[in-house]
Design a protein around this motif. Structure first.
Motif, PDB file in Angstrom:
ATOM      1  N   GLU A   1       0.868  -1.167   0.000  1.00  0.00           N
ATOM      2  CA  GLU A   1       0.000   0.000   0.000  1.00  0.00           C
ATOM      3  C   GLU A   1       0.908   1.221   0.000  1.00  0.00           C
TER       4      GLU A   1
ATOM      5  N   ASN B   1      -4.413   5.133  -1.916  1.00  0.00           N
ATOM      6  CA  ASN B   1      -5.623   5.629  -1.261  1.00  0.00           C
ATOM      7  C   ASN B   1      -6.235   6.748  -2.092  1.00  0.00           C
TER       8      ASN B   1
ATOM      9  N   GLU C   1      -7.828   2.148  -3.180  1.00  0.00           N
ATOM     10  CA  GLU C   1      -8.522   1.913  -1.911  1.00  0.00           C
ATOM     11  C   GLU C   1      -9.559   3.007  -1.695  1.00  0.00           C
TER      12      GLU C   1
ATOM     13  N   ASP D   1     -11.683   0.050   1.843  1.00  0.00           N
ATOM     14  CA  ASP D   1     -10.812   0.353   2.981  1.00  0.00           C
ATOM     15  C   ASP D   1     -11.621   0.595   4.253  1.00  0.00           C
TER      16      ASP D   1
ATOM     17  N   LYS E   1     -10.883  -4.524   3.311  1.00  0.00           N
ATOM     18  CA  LYS E   1      -9.856  -4.387   4.335  1.00  0.00           C
ATOM     19  C   LYS E   1     -10.514  -4.251   5.692  1.00  0.00           C
TER      20      LYS E   1
END
Ligand code: C2E
Ligand code: CA
Ligand code: CA
Length: 705
Positions: free
Chosen positions: A349, A408, A440, A470, A491
């Motif tokens: 990530e 993200n 995400e 996420d 997640k």
């Protein structure tokens, strides 16, 4: 006309007088038959309507109709005229040249001796002149003649109205006093005419920044006041203040050809906190604008000082972020995502860091929310996607071909179109396969507008990138939508992972997410895994991947590549040596020793723990079938411990060692199914051995209780 007839005049005299009146009156007079067709008009009629006598005679009076009144209006007029012989009112008519004008009209029916109507007479006063005077008067009273903006009188009335509305609707409102810096210098050096022209030009610029519901007015000289209606947040006033200042940035050209640089100071007061009346807010904003001037001008100040402190900080942050983006101060760190079965690194990530010129590293938690607010997130987010793709390309060129990277995406970035294009451009520019990029998205940003989210996600999926949900578990996803989101991964939020070994509530959420993900045929990652116990529990419960400090913190790109090259793996558990494993928990080490001694020849694998907490950690890492715990322990009692074990590992067989004093709690725990059997101290060694043997048989399904 007949009215003028008097007993003392002859008929001839009366007719001459009537004709003179008709010729000299300033009111239009029109005579029609019942059709109605115009039979006679006077000179004022021609003057007012533009129709000469010859144009009008024989026509219907409807040649004057303006189209502004509907049929009902005319019907009412005619009905009144027929029934009462009279109608009076204001009416819009049209002149021959097309101009529409207001007039006051009186219609009267003329009757014969039998009382039957034979003619109609209309007398009309043109009101347009009067109206123009009235309007001018209104404007003089309510508007500034130079800029045509509302003056103080109208401003106060509108502000009062705004406040009433805000109070009804529970909104905020703001008053901004805008004062031009150094306007006096321009007035003095270029003359008043130039100053006036400048004020008009400034008004035009300011207007371009307003919403329809905002009221801009000019109070005096170079002072403007802006009333902002229906604000959701007080910061919206600040955004407007800055927009106004920005609108003045380009220099103005004065009538003499010189350039004039105009800056504005803005004072802001906010309803309701700075006052409930128009007067209070105006005074507050005025005080604030003085402060802004004292501070050197070209800035804004709130009336409330604490808002000023916040506003300053926001401003400083925004400038710093802008600089950071322009000067390349952002870097991406990479945190490995690891396969729980093989222990191998699958990808990473990307997490943004801000490396400041002094070398300090700032956490995204300190600047992403601000960037989200001021809109800079759009630029930052686009950079993140680009840089992650660039990095994947660098790694691939270095032989690390299979690394996948997740980035993200912020709510604003997701909402404001453009994301697809950014992704496509970055992938193309660095020739990265789409499937290696994962985005995400958080649960909360999808649930805000789920229908739109489905459409956007579908468009992103079409590119070929993968999507991850996420922070799952922290929002309130509707299951109906969850099924429609085209995601590839969920997640589990760190908050559930942290307590997963000890808190049955957190564990239930985590295991439910795992089950849900698998039922939806998507992968599941647990984030924030810091201990082997957490990893063990997640592995036992079928989680696919983990991410967290246990394996690695987020590290610079080069360090991450090194981890991959070295083939660093997460240790996978050794196969259990003993098939029968017992956990004994007691806070007194000598009792643990004694119990171990009693069971030494039974062939069990035995774990010992001196606290409930330690016991839970051992359980997370190791398969255990039977647990024997002391009841009386300092941090957590045996019954409570076994209650949690029941929730976390329902298949285990749980037993407790208790003194007589605690029996009541123990019995309750037995009734709740947390405890299978209990022993009372001091125990009988042989009986203990037998009971434990039976517990294993019970676990193995050989005997029933
Ligand atoms: P997140 O997406 O939930 O990222 C995970 C955060 O948990 C990261 O914090 C990571 O460093 C931290 N973390 C990972 N493993 C552990 C662990 O074992 N223990 C603990 N205590 N923490 C762990 P970080 O890097 O500070 O990022 C915080 C948040 O900032 C991220 O939360 C994400 O929401 C946001 N963020 C980070 N980078 C970006 C970015 O490039 N764009 C956007 N829009 N947001 C970002
Ligand atoms: Ca994340
Ligand atoms: Ca997260």
């Amino acid at each position: 006309m007949g009215d003028v007839c008097s007993a003392s005049w002859s008929v001839q005299e009366a007719l001459r007088i009537d004709a003179a009146i008709l010729a000299s009156t300033r009111d239009a007079v029109i005579v029609t038959d019942l059709a109605p067709k115009i039979l006679a008009v006077n000179p004022a009629f021609t003057e007012i309507t533009g129709y000469a006598e010859g144009d009008a005679l024989g026509k219907s009076p409807s040649i004057l109709s303006s189209g502004r009144h509907d049929r009902v209006f005319y019907q009412a007029m005619w009905t009144s005229l027929r029934q009462t012989g009279h109608w009076q009112g204001e009416i819009w008519n049209r002149r021959k040249d097309g101009e529409i004008y207001p007039e006051r009209l009186t219609l009267t029916a003329v009757c014969n001796e039998q009382g039957d109507p034979t003619h109609y007479v209309g007398v009309a006063t043109d009101l347009s002149q009067l109206r123009r005077h009235e309007e001018r008067f209104q404007r003089l009273v309510h508007y500034d003649p130079l800029t045509a903006l509302p003056n103080r009188l109208l401003l106060e009335a509108r502000l009062q109205h705004t406040l009433e509305r805000a109070s009804r609707e529970g909104n905020r409102a703001a008053v901004l006093v805008i004062d031009l810096d150094q306007f006096k210098t321009i007035n003095d050096s270029h003359g008043h005419a130039a100053g006036d022209a400048l004020l008009v030009a400034v008004t035009h610029r300011l207007r371009t920044r307003l919403r329809e519901e905002d009221t801009l007015s000019r109070l005096a000289g170079d002072q403007f006041v802006l009333v902002l209606e229906a604000l959701h947040e007080y910061q919206d006033a600040e955004i407007m203040a800055r927009s106004i200042q920005a609108s003045l940035e380009t220099p103005f050209i004065l009538p003499d050809g010189c350039k004039a640089y105009v800056r504005a100071s803005v004072g802001i007061s906010v309803y309701p906190q700075d006052g409930g009346t128009a007067q209070a807010l105006l005074v507050g904003a005025d005080a604030a604008v003085h402060r802004a001037k004292e501070l050197g001008g070209k800035q804004f100040c709130y009336y409330t000082s604490e808002l000023n402190v916040q506003a300053r900080a926001t401003l400083v942050m925004e400038e710093a972020l802008r600089r950071a983006l322009a000067q390349g101060e952002f870097v991406l760190y990479y945190q490995p995502k690891v396969d729980l079965r093989s222990g191998r690194i699958l990808g990473a990530e990307a997490l943004i860091r801000w490396r400041q010129p002094d070398g300090g590293l700032v956490s995204p938690l300190e600047f992403i929310p601000a960037a989200e607010k001021n809109g800079l997130i759009e630029g930052i987010g686009a950079w993140v996607i680009r840089d992650a793709c660039r990095q994947m390309r660098v790694w691939r060129d270095a032989g690390l071909t299979e690394i996948k990277v997740a980035v993200n995406v912020s709510a604003r970035q997701f909402r404001c179109g453009g994301l697809e294009d950014e992704v496509i451009q970055a992938l193309t520019r660095y020739a990265v396969e789409p499937r290696r990029l994962m985005l995400e998205l958080t649960e909360s940003m999808l649930m805000a507008e789920p229908e739109e989210a489905v459409a956007r996600m579908t468009a992103l999926k079409r590119i070929g990138v993968r999507l991850s949900l996420d922070d799952f578990g922290t929002g309130y996803s509707s299951l109906a939508y969850l099924g429609r989101f085209p995601i590839d991964q969920m997640k589990i939020d760190r908050s559930f992972v942290t307590d997963i070994v000890t808190d049955p509530g957190a564990a239930t959420i985590a295991t439910s997410v795992i089950a849900l993900a698998h039922r939806m045929r998507v992968g599941v990652v647990a984030e924030g895994v810091e201990t082997e116990e957490q990893a063990g529990y997640l592995r036992q419960n079928g989680c696919d991947e983990i991410q967290g400090y246990l394996f690695s913190k987020p590290v610079p790109a080069e360090e991450f590549a090194e981890l991959v090259r070295q083939g660093k793996t997460l240790p996978t558990p050794e196969a259990p040596l003993q098939s029968r494993t017992l956990l004994i928990v007691d806070d007194e080490p000598h009792i643990l020793a004694a119990l171990q001694r009693i069971l030494v020849d039974e062939g069990y694998g035995i774990f010992t723990a001196t606290s409930a907490h330690e016991g839970l950690e051992l359980l997370a890492k190791n398969p255990v079938q039977v647990i024997l715990s002391d009841q009386r322990m300092p941090a957590m009692s045996g019954a409570e411990f076994l209650g949690r074990v029941k929730a976390l590992y329902p298949d285990t067989v749980r037993m407790v060692l208790s003194g007589y004093a605690e029996l009541e709690t123990v019995v309750q725990a037995v009734n709740e199914g947390a405890i299978y059997k209990f022993f009372v101290k001091p125990w009988d060694e042989e009986q203990l051995r037998t009971q434990i043997r039976e517990a294993f048989l019970y676990y193995e399904g050989v005997i029933q209780q």
